[in-house]
Design an enzyme around this catalytic site. Structure first.
Site, PDB file in Angstrom:
ATOM      1  N   TRP A 189      92.704 119.393  11.602  1.00 23.07           N
ATOM      2  CA  TRP A 189      94.135 119.659  11.813  1.00 23.07           C
ATOM      3  C   TRP A 189      94.545 119.031  13.132  1.00 23.07           C
ATOM      4  O   TRP A 189      93.807 119.134  14.123  1.00 23.07           O
ATOM      5  CB  TRP A 189      94.431 121.166  11.862  1.00 23.07           C
ATOM      6  N   GLU A 230      94.258 119.364   6.859  1.00 21.64           N
ATOM      7  CA  GLU A 230      95.176 120.508   6.833  1.00 21.64           C
ATOM      8  C   GLU A 230      96.614 120.146   7.200  1.00 21.64           C
ATOM      9  O   GLU A 230      96.908 119.798   8.347  1.00 21.64           O
ATOM     10  CB  GLU A 230      94.673 121.586   7.810  1.00 21.64           C
ATOM     11  N   LYS A 232     100.871 120.905   7.589  1.00 21.53           N
ATOM     12  CA  LYS A 232     101.691 121.959   8.178  1.00 21.53           C
ATOM     13  C   LYS A 232     103.153 121.548   8.072  1.00 21.53           C
ATOM     14  O   LYS A 232     103.472 120.369   8.130  1.00 21.53           O
ATOM     15  CB  LYS A 232     101.276 122.129   9.641  1.00 21.53           C
ATOM     16  N   ASP A 263      96.922 126.343   4.338  1.00 22.81           N
ATOM     17  CA  ASP A 263      97.041 127.470   5.265  1.00 22.81           C
ATOM     18  C   ASP A 263      98.272 128.258   4.828  1.00 22.81           C
ATOM     19  O   ASP A 263      99.378 127.708   4.757  1.00 22.81           O
ATOM     20  CB  ASP A 263      97.185 126.927   6.694  1.00 22.81           C
ATOM     21  N   HIS A 266     101.565 127.908   6.673  1.00 21.49           N
ATOM     22  CA  HIS A 266     102.069 126.569   6.974  1.00 21.49           C
ATOM     23  C   HIS A 266     103.166 126.074   6.049  1.00 21.49           C
ATOM     24  O   HIS A 266     103.371 124.871   5.930  1.00 21.49           O
ATOM     25  CB  HIS A 266     100.922 125.567   6.953  1.00 21.49           C
ATOM     26  N   HIS A 290      93.106 128.500   4.422  1.00 24.43           N
ATOM     27  CA  HIS A 290      93.207 129.189   5.702  1.00 24.43           C
ATOM     28  C   HIS A 290      94.101 130.379   5.448  1.00 24.43           C
ATOM     29  O   HIS A 290      95.316 130.231   5.328  1.00 24.43           O
ATOM     30  CB  HIS A 290      93.831 128.286   6.779  1.00 24.43           C
ATOM     31  N   ASP A 298     106.046 132.411  13.459  1.00 20.87           N
ATOM     32  CA  ASP A 298     104.614 132.383  13.752  1.00 20.87           C
ATOM     33  C   ASP A 298     103.835 132.268  12.451  1.00 20.87           C
ATOM     34  O   ASP A 298     104.210 132.849  11.436  1.00 20.87           O
ATOM     35  CB  ASP A 298     104.185 133.659  14.490  1.00 20.87           C
ATOM     36  N   ASP A 300     100.387 132.880  12.327  1.00 21.47           N
ATOM     37  CA  ASP A 300      99.012 133.303  12.587  1.00 21.47           C
ATOM     38  C   ASP A 300      98.813 134.796  12.826  1.00 21.47           C
ATOM     39  O   ASP A 300      98.012 135.177  13.676  1.00 21.47           O
ATOM     40  CB  ASP A 300      98.475 132.525  13.794  1.00 21.47           C
ATOM     41  N   ASP A 330      92.419 132.307   9.290  1.00 26.42           N
ATOM     42  CA  ASP A 330      92.992 131.602  10.441  1.00 26.42           C
ATOM     43  C   ASP A 330      94.160 132.396  11.009  1.00 26.42           C
ATOM     44  O   ASP A 330      95.283 132.265  10.541  1.00 26.42           O
ATOM     45  CB  ASP A 330      93.436 130.192  10.035  1.00 26.42           C
TER      46      ASP A 330
HETATM   47  C1  RNT Z   1      97.150 125.273  13.295  1.00 29.32           C
HETATM   48  C2  RNT Z   1      96.182 125.266  12.170  1.00 29.32           C
HETATM   49  C3  RNT Z   1      94.742 125.234  12.575  1.00 29.32           C
HETATM   50  C4  RNT Z   1      94.438 126.140  13.749  1.00 29.32           C
HETATM   51  C5  RNT Z   1      92.971 126.294  14.043  1.00 29.32           C
HETATM   52  C6  RNT Z   1      92.729 126.943  15.360  1.00 29.32           C
HETATM   53  O1  RNT Z   1      98.436 125.412  12.870  1.00 29.32           O
HETATM   54  O2  RNT Z   1      96.426 126.335  11.323  1.00 29.32           O
HETATM   55  O3  RNT Z   1      93.954 125.526  11.487  1.00 29.32           O
HETATM   56  O4  RNT Z   1      94.994 127.408  13.569  1.00 29.32           O
HETATM   57  O5  RNT Z   1      92.363 125.081  13.931  1.00 29.32           O
HETATM   58 ZN    ZN Z   2      95.012 126.737   9.751  1.00 31.57          ZN
END
Ligand code: RNT
Ligand code: ZN
Length: 423
Positions: A189, A230, A232, A263, A266, A290, A298, A300, A330
């Site tokens: 990523w 990955e 986003k 993810d 994302h 993820h 956010d 995460d 993640d």
């Molecule tokens: C960031 C991605 C990535 C990170 C990690 C720490 O937007 O999701 O995967 O969260 O690599």
């Molecule tokens: Zn991620």
């Protein structure tokens, strides 16, 4: 009544109830026990890594917010915290490591110079516990990432640095996979993008494509290394344009036969990752997930047992994708106890999978195939209150992990004795 008897009585009754719906509880438990969730090391230290302490590089984390005491400051502290978390999660799982979690014994080693020797401590730690390791290049928190571009940077010198980092990470990952006897999923990523509207959307994507082709040029045995990319939608500081968008990486993964990492944080908030699986799996051999929880801007937050998480698990089960999907977590929350954050998120992932494995899919499919959409809706709703919790408790007990919230007591003891002594 003693807890063991209560759990086994409840389990017995639940099993009967599931059997009435043609659900084989033993098979569900057996499937669950075979799923290894890749637990992300970076929840333990707010994504800071050990470059500052170990490799003499200026560190600094990304995105984590909160100042709850007890962050792991050294490799040993992080391993100790992980050991506790792993003991409170039923099953055998994996560790997901970032390149910035290296050990150099105080020698200055930049990201393009890393080798397996800097991660051998992790490999041995994993070996002793029978765990696999997954790996990630770290293309952030570095002076050469400060202006927001890495593999798509206009300066070829900067691009080359990150290409070298990617190549080094693949070599390390393949060696980890070889030593541990289980393929290492290496996920790439990068943060590249613009806060405001760009004029040239095409140039950075063309540069990224070429850089990636250099990173992935060397062939490795897939028994040792599985490469993943990955995408986003947007990030903090890249609100208007992300070079590695979904369309970009989907095409890249398909044409280069790589894994695509989805993810769950994302995408646009109303866009559902579960719905994507049955599309992308037509074109991809394997994927990486993820699992995260987006909240407003956010991406995460700690994973909760939400409708979205259950929907993801349902698609993995119903599509028969469990063998082709690598499940990683993640998220990073620095506002609560970090060991608890690992335990809560991972247990929720497993609970969602168990819930999905216990659904009367055969019955539901029959209703749908027969055109009885009323019956399908009625049964889907009844399914939500089936006693999956009783099966979960039985599973935890049989795996000798704490039942219910008993795990929290162990985390609180550890907080008192270990975490609270860190500054
Ligand atoms: C960031 C991605 C990535 C990170 C990690 C720490 O937007 O999701 O995967 O969260 O690599
Ligand atoms: Zn991620």
């Amino acid at each position: 009544m003693n807890v063991e008897k209560r759990v086994s009585d409840a389990y017995g009754l639940a099993k009967e109830q599931f059997a009435e719906l043609d659900v084989d509880v033993d098979a569900a438990i057996e499937s669950l026990s075979r799923i290894a969730v890749s637990i992300h090391c970076w929840q333990g230290d707010d994504v800071r890594g050990f470059e500052e302490q170990e490799a003499g590089l200026s560190g600094g984390g990304i995105q984590a917010t909160g100042n709850y005491p007890g962050r792991a400051r050294t490799v040993d502290e992080l391993r100790g915290d992980l050991d506790l978390a792993l003991s409170l999660i039923p099953g055998r799982h994996r560790l997901n490591l970032h390149a910035s979690y290296l050990e150099t014994g105080g020698r200055r080693v930049d990201r393009n110079e890393i080798g397996i020797e800097h991660y051998q401590g992790w490999v041995e730690w994993a070996q002793e516990r029978g765990l696999g390791i997954d790996f990630n290049p770290t293309c952030f928190s570095h002076p050469l990432a400060d202006d927001g571009f890495t593999l798509s940077h206009p300066d070829s010198g900067v691009r080359d640095f990150w290409i070298e980092h990617g190549i080094a990470c693949r070599r390390i990952s393949a060696e980890m996979g070889r030593q541990l006897g289980t393929p290492c999923v290496m996920n790439l990523w990068i943060p590249d993008g613009y806060k405001d509207t760009p004029v040239d959307r095409k140039g950075p994507r063309e540069r990224l494509l070429h850089s990636l082709d250099s990173v992935f040029a060397e062939e490795y045995d897939r028994a040792h290394l599985l490469d993943s990319v990955e995408p986003k939608l947007f990030g903090i500081g890249s609100e208007s344009y992300v070079v590695g968008s979904y369309d970009f990486y989907f095409g890249y993964a398909v044409t280069r036969k790589l894994l695509l990492c989805l993810d769950t944080g994302h995408f646009h908030p109303t866009e559902e990752v579960p719905d994507k699986l049955s599309s992308v799996m037509n074109y991809l051999d394997q994927i990486l997930l993820h699992v995260s929880r987006g909240v407003r801007w956010d991406s995460d937050h700690v994973v909760t047992l939400s409708d979205g998480l259950i929907a993801l698990a349902e698609e993995l089960v119903r599509g028969d994708y469990l063998e082709r999907a690598h499940i990683g977590l993640d998220y990073f929350d620095a506002s609560i106890n970090r060991v608890a954050a690992w335990v809560i998120g991972t247990r929720n992932m497993l609970k969602a999978l168990l819930t999905a494995l216990l659904q009367p899919v055969g019955r539901l499919r029959d209703l749908e195939a027969g055109g009885d959409l009323t019956g399908r809706l009625a049964m889907l709703e009844e399914t939500k209150t089936l006693p999956a919790g009783a099966v979960w408790d039985h599973y935890c007990m049989s795996m000798e992990t704490p039942l219910g919230q008993a795990w929290l007591e162990e985390v609180r003891d550890y907080e008192r004795e270990v975490l609270s002594k860190r500054d």
